[in-house]
Design an enzyme around this catalytic site. Structure first.
Site, short mmCIF file in Angstrom:
data_model
loop_
_atom_site.label_atom_id
_atom_site.label_comp_id
_atom_site.label_asym_id
_atom_site.label_seq_id
_atom_site.Cartn_x
_atom_site.Cartn_y
_atom_site.Cartn_z
NE ARG A 9 -3.12 2.68 2.98
CZ ARG A 9 -2.89 3.44 3.86
NH1 ARG A 9 -1.98 2.70 4.80
NH2 ARG A 9 -3.20 4.53 4.10
CG HIS A 62 -0.41 9.01 3.41
ND1 HIS A 62 -0.64 7.72 3.94
CD2 HIS A 62 0.10 9.47 4.47
CE1 HIS A 62 -0.41 7.37 5.14
NE2 HIS A 62 -0.04 8.46 5.70
CD GLU A 78 -4.10 7.82 9.92
OE1 GLU A 78 -3.50 8.80 10.27
OE2 GLU A 78 -3.77 6.75 10.39
CG ASN A 82 -4.73 3.58 9.01
OD1 ASN A 82 -4.76 2.45 8.30
ND2 ASN A 82 -4.02 4.46 8.39
CE1 TYR A 102 0.92 2.94 13.63
CE2 TYR A 102 -1.12 4.07 12.72
CZ TYR A 102 -0.04 3.55 12.54
OH TYR A 102 0.66 3.26 11.26
CD GLU A 121 -1.19 3.89 8.15
OE1 GLU A 121 -0.78 4.55 9.26
OE2 GLU A 121 -1.00 4.63 7.10
C1 FCB Z 1 -0.30 7.03 10.73
C2 FCB Z 1 -0.08 7.87 9.35
C3 FCB Z 1 1.21 7.26 8.84
C4 FCB Z 1 2.23 7.08 9.86
C5 FCB Z 1 1.89 6.24 11.12
C6 FCB Z 1 2.90 6.14 12.32
O1 FCB Z 1 -1.28 7.95 11.24
O2 FCB Z 1 -1.25 7.38 8.46
O3 FCB Z 1 1.50 8.23 7.71
O4 FCB Z 1 2.69 8.36 10.41
O5 FCB Z 1 0.70 7.13 11.63
#
Ligand code: FCB
Length: 449
Positions: free
Chosen positions: A78, A122, A167, A294, A296, A354
């Site tokens: 991707r 992006h 995002e 995504n 995190y 992600e």
């Molecule tokens: C996400 C972004 C990516 C990268 C990661 C760590 O929010 O999409 O570009 O910076 O975080």
């Protein structure tokens, strides 16, 4: 007792990246400036004044990078297309040399049996569109659809999966409210305008892509989502968490999957939405073949009237594990997937687009990178993805962030997310232990825990 975590036979394993973070070549072959070029060249925005001017030189080293993907055994890659490479002024004349780069990249991927997943945005808006008002200006959404048409006409004979945005929430909020990302604006109403126009542009571009595609394609979007937990069981904290959830998650999920928006629940919504949301907009936005998630971290929210709009603040519970950027909370990926499935029952495909962790990696005396922490992170998160699968959520794939260490926006080169280590001085690439571990998982379609 050990347990085997098995994934479905057709599960898609990939890695993700983005143009500005890896390509470099910021002013080569006719590329126009983007808001990130402007932002990083203004002192005070990025740690140590670092820039993505060279990034990890993927623009010139893409063949070597595809060879690394091949060595890892990736099914898919991707990446994003830089709008200002294709249309240096955002609209108008097309820069064929810019499109040629993506042409070469896609051919190299396909030659190595790696499926290209292209994302059109992006965060690197052409500066000339920013000069005309950027995302808070509705015209930008129409310009985006035109750009989508140009990119699809050239590349959709080989690219079957298209993501409009990465995002949009972050592009709107970090860029226009917090001001920590380009274009560095700090204005809450500009942020909500930007968010609506980003979403609208998704709908308009989806229409454009479908109309100009040279074969049947899937069109989706990638969202940053965080499960929100209250900091305590007090009603004021529970209410704070629910407001935070509306602004963080439902502000993008509801329009895309339900055709409604929670923004109107807030005073700011009433202020801006009258003129902002035009008849027909919400119907246009609600269209998806693929939803990329995504993940995190989670957000733990506490009531705080000082904070605008949400009257809530994010807290960091003590005793938990943190990386250099966020809390590490593997269950969150399971919570998100099951919540989306239950609350929205999406008809579209669902994928993790992600997930990853920054680790202060370095080369050991023998040239190896022993990033045990990333392996543990991967194992814990993948086990939670499989838990969602086992409960019936049809997750189609997992893309790790990222293939290589790269330019991490306002953090510069300080946060390393790659499965491949990059020496930023020499540009030498070294597959980390986590990369080797991930390659085995791909090969076996599972792992022992
Ligand atoms: C996400 C972004 C990516 C990268 C990661 C760590 O929010 O999409 O570009 O910076 O975080």
């Amino acid at each position: 007792m050990s347990k085997y975590i098995a994934f479905p036979k057709e599960f898609i394993w990939g890695c993700a990246s983005s143009a500005y973070q890896v390509e470099g070549a910021w002013n080569e072959d006719g590329k126009g400036p983007s808001i990130w070029d402007t932002f990083v060249h203004t002192p005070g925005h990025v740690v140590n004044g670092e820039t993505g001017d060279l990034a990890v030189e993927h623009y010139h080293r893409y063949k070597e990078d595809v060879a690394l993907m091949k060595e890892l055994g990736l099914d898919a890659y991707r990446f994003s297309i830089a709008w200002a490479r294709v249309l240096p002024n955002g609209t108008g004349s097309v820069n064929q040399a810019g499109l040629d780069f993506y042409d070469r990249l896609v051919d190299e991927l396909l030659k190595n049996k790696i499926e290209p997943y292209a994302c059109l945005f992006h965060w690197d808006l052409p500066q000339s569109l920013q000069d005309k008002g950027g995302w808070p200006n509705r015209d930008t959404a129409y310009a985006f659809a035109d750009y989508a048409r140009v990119a699809t006409s050239r590349l959709s004979d080989r690219i079957k999966v298209w993501m409009t945005h990465n995002e949009p929430w972050v592009a709107a909020m970090a860029g226009h409210f917090a001001g920590e990302h380009a274009p560095g604006i700090k204005d809450v109403s500009a942020a909500f305008k930007a968010l609506h126009h980003l979403l609208l542009s998704h709908g308009l571009a989806t229409e454009a892509i479908r109309a100009s595609a040279r074969q049947p394609v899937k069109v989706g979007i990638t969202l940053n989502l965080n499960p929100v937990h209250p900091a305590s069981q007090l009603k004021k904290d529970r209410d704070a968490a629910s407001r935070m959830d509306a602004v963080l998650n439902r502000a993008t999920l509801d329009p895309l999957l339900k055709g409604t928006t929670p923004v109107q629940e807030f005073a700011i919504g009433k202020l801006i939405s009258g003129s902002l949301i035009k008849p027909g907009d919400m119907e246009k936005i609600r269209t998806l073949d693929l939803l990329g998630v995504n993940y995190y971290a989670r957000t733990v929210a506490r009531y705080d009237p000082k904070f605008p709009v949400v009257k809530a603040v994010q807290t960091h519970p003590e005793g938990n594990e943190y990386s250099g950027m966020w809390e590490i909370y593997p269950e969150g990926i399971y919570e998100l997937l099951t919540r989306i499935w239950k609350d929205y029952q999406p008809k579209c495909d669902l994928m993790i687009t992600e997930n990853g962790v920054p680790v202060p990696d370095g080369l050991d005396f023998d040239g190896r990178v022993r990033d045990e922490r990333r392996i543990r992170y991967l194992r814990d998160h993948l086990a939670q993805v499989q838990r969602a699968l086992a409960e019936g959520v049809p997750v189609k794939g997992y893309f790790h962030w990222s293939l290589m260490d790269n330019f991490e926006w306002a953090h510069g080169f300080g946060q390393r997310f790659g499965l491949v280590y990059v020496d930023f001085k020499t540009q030498k690439r070294t597959i980390k232990d986590s990369g080797r571990w991930f390659a085995r998982v791909i090969q076996e379609n599972g792992f022992d825990i």
